[in-house]
Design an enzyme around this catalytic site. Structure first.
Site, PDB file in Angstrom:
ATOM      1  N   LEU A 192     -54.238  14.494  -8.908  1.00 17.99           N
ATOM      2  CA  LEU A 192     -55.067  14.506  -7.711  1.00 17.99           C
ATOM      3  C   LEU A 192     -54.200  14.642  -6.459  1.00 17.99           C
ATOM      4  O   LEU A 192     -53.690  13.659  -5.960  1.00 17.99           O
ATOM      5  CB  LEU A 192     -55.874  13.206  -7.630  1.00 17.99           C
ATOM      6  CG  LEU A 192     -57.247  13.294  -8.281  1.00 17.99           C
ATOM      7  CD1 LEU A 192     -57.873  11.910  -8.345  1.00 17.99           C
ATOM      8  CD2 LEU A 192     -58.133  14.213  -7.471  1.00 17.99           C
ATOM      9  N   PRO A 193     -54.035  15.839  -5.968  1.00 17.25           N
ATOM     10  CA  PRO A 193     -53.201  16.079  -4.782  1.00 17.25           C
ATOM     11  C   PRO A 193     -53.849  15.506  -3.533  1.00 17.25           C
ATOM     12  O   PRO A 193     -54.390  16.232  -2.717  1.00 17.25           O
ATOM     13  CB  PRO A 193     -53.103  17.602  -4.722  1.00 17.25           C
ATOM     14  CG  PRO A 193     -54.337  18.095  -5.428  1.00 17.25           C
ATOM     15  CD  PRO A 193     -54.651  17.056  -6.467  1.00 17.25           C
ATOM     16  N   CYS A 194     -53.788  14.211  -3.387  1.00 15.20           N
ATOM     17  CA  CYS A 194     -54.437  13.571  -2.242  1.00 15.20           C
ATOM     18  C   CYS A 194     -53.755  13.978  -0.943  1.00 15.20           C
ATOM     19  O   CYS A 194     -54.309  13.815   0.131  1.00 15.20           O
ATOM     20  CB  CYS A 194     -54.398  12.060  -2.426  1.00 15.20           C
ATOM     21  SG  CYS A 194     -52.889  11.447  -3.155  1.00 15.20           S
ATOM     22  N   HIS A 195     -52.573  14.524  -1.036  1.00 14.87           N
ATOM     23  CA  HIS A 195     -51.869  14.918   0.186  1.00 14.87           C
ATOM     24  C   HIS A 195     -52.499  16.167   0.794  1.00 14.87           C
ATOM     25  O   HIS A 195     -52.278  16.492   1.941  1.00 14.87           O
ATOM     26  CB  HIS A 195     -50.388  15.135  -0.126  1.00 14.87           C
ATOM     27  CG  HIS A 195     -50.139  16.162  -1.173  1.00 14.87           C
ATOM     28  ND1 HIS A 195     -50.155  15.874  -2.534  1.00 14.87           N
ATOM     29  CD2 HIS A 195     -49.902  17.485  -1.073  1.00 14.87           C
ATOM     30  CE1 HIS A 195     -49.911  16.993  -3.190  1.00 14.87           C
ATOM     31  NE2 HIS A 195     -49.763  17.985  -2.343  1.00 14.87           N
ATOM     32  N   ARG A 196     -53.308  16.867  -0.013  1.00 12.65           N
ATOM     33  CA  ARG A 196     -53.978  18.054   0.507  1.00 12.65           C
ATOM     34  C   ARG A 196     -55.306  17.694   1.156  1.00 12.65           C
ATOM     35  O   ARG A 196     -55.994  18.543   1.666  1.00 12.65           O
ATOM     36  CB  ARG A 196     -54.228  19.043  -0.621  1.00 12.65           C
ATOM     37  CG  ARG A 196     -52.949  19.724  -1.073  1.00 12.65           C
ATOM     38  CD  ARG A 196     -53.259  20.819  -2.094  1.00 12.65           C
ATOM     39  NE  ARG A 196     -52.024  21.237  -2.743  1.00 12.65           N
ATOM     40  CZ  ARG A 196     -51.974  21.728  -3.972  1.00 12.65           C
ATOM     41  NH1 ARG A 196     -53.070  21.859  -4.668  1.00 12.65           N
ATOM     42  NH2 ARG A 196     -50.838  22.086  -4.486  1.00 12.65           N
TER      43      ARG A 196
END
Length: 104
Positions: A54-58
């Site tokens: 889960l690329p939460c940084h995006r």
DNA sequence: TCCATGACCGACT
DNA sequence: AAGTCGGCCATGG
């Protein structure tokens, strides 16, 4: 594994589909997930224990600014990751949503 | 079971 | 332009 996982999967699946070099806002994800509240998205991501999938940084706010309370080393870590993907920040420290907002 | 909280967003004043 | 309030879903105590 009931409805909680169901909603969780919705968000997880959508976030995982965010292309590299693009960003998505909580509201957009919520709308795509069919959820009427962005809180569900927030909860799903925040409660997520697997940032690798889960690329939460995006995921950023609707203003183009980074989300607060980032639990990976602060906003600077998130910014660094986005910059590494080609995302450019303006002088205000915000992302150009007109160009980088993930819209299908 | 009820109350309070949450990495937010949009509309209204 | 900036601050306040509601939204309506799930979790934890």
């Amino acid at each position: 594994m009931d409805k909680k996982t169901n909603t969780f999967i919705q968000v997880q699946k959508i976030v995982a589909q965010i292309p590299k070099g693009k960003v998505a806002t909580y509201g957009s994800i919520a709308q795509r997930a069919g959820i009427k509240d962005v809180r569900i998205v927030v909860w799903s991501i925040h409660k997520n224990k697997d940032p690798l999938n889960l690329p939460c940084h995006r995921i950023i706010k609707a203003d183009g600014s980074l989300a607060s309370g980032y639990g990976m080393g602060g906003p600077e870590e998130q910014r660094a990751r986005l910059e590494a993907e080609g995302i450019v920040f303006d002088l205000k420290g915000k992302v150009d949503l007109k160009k980088y907002l993930w819209s299908e």
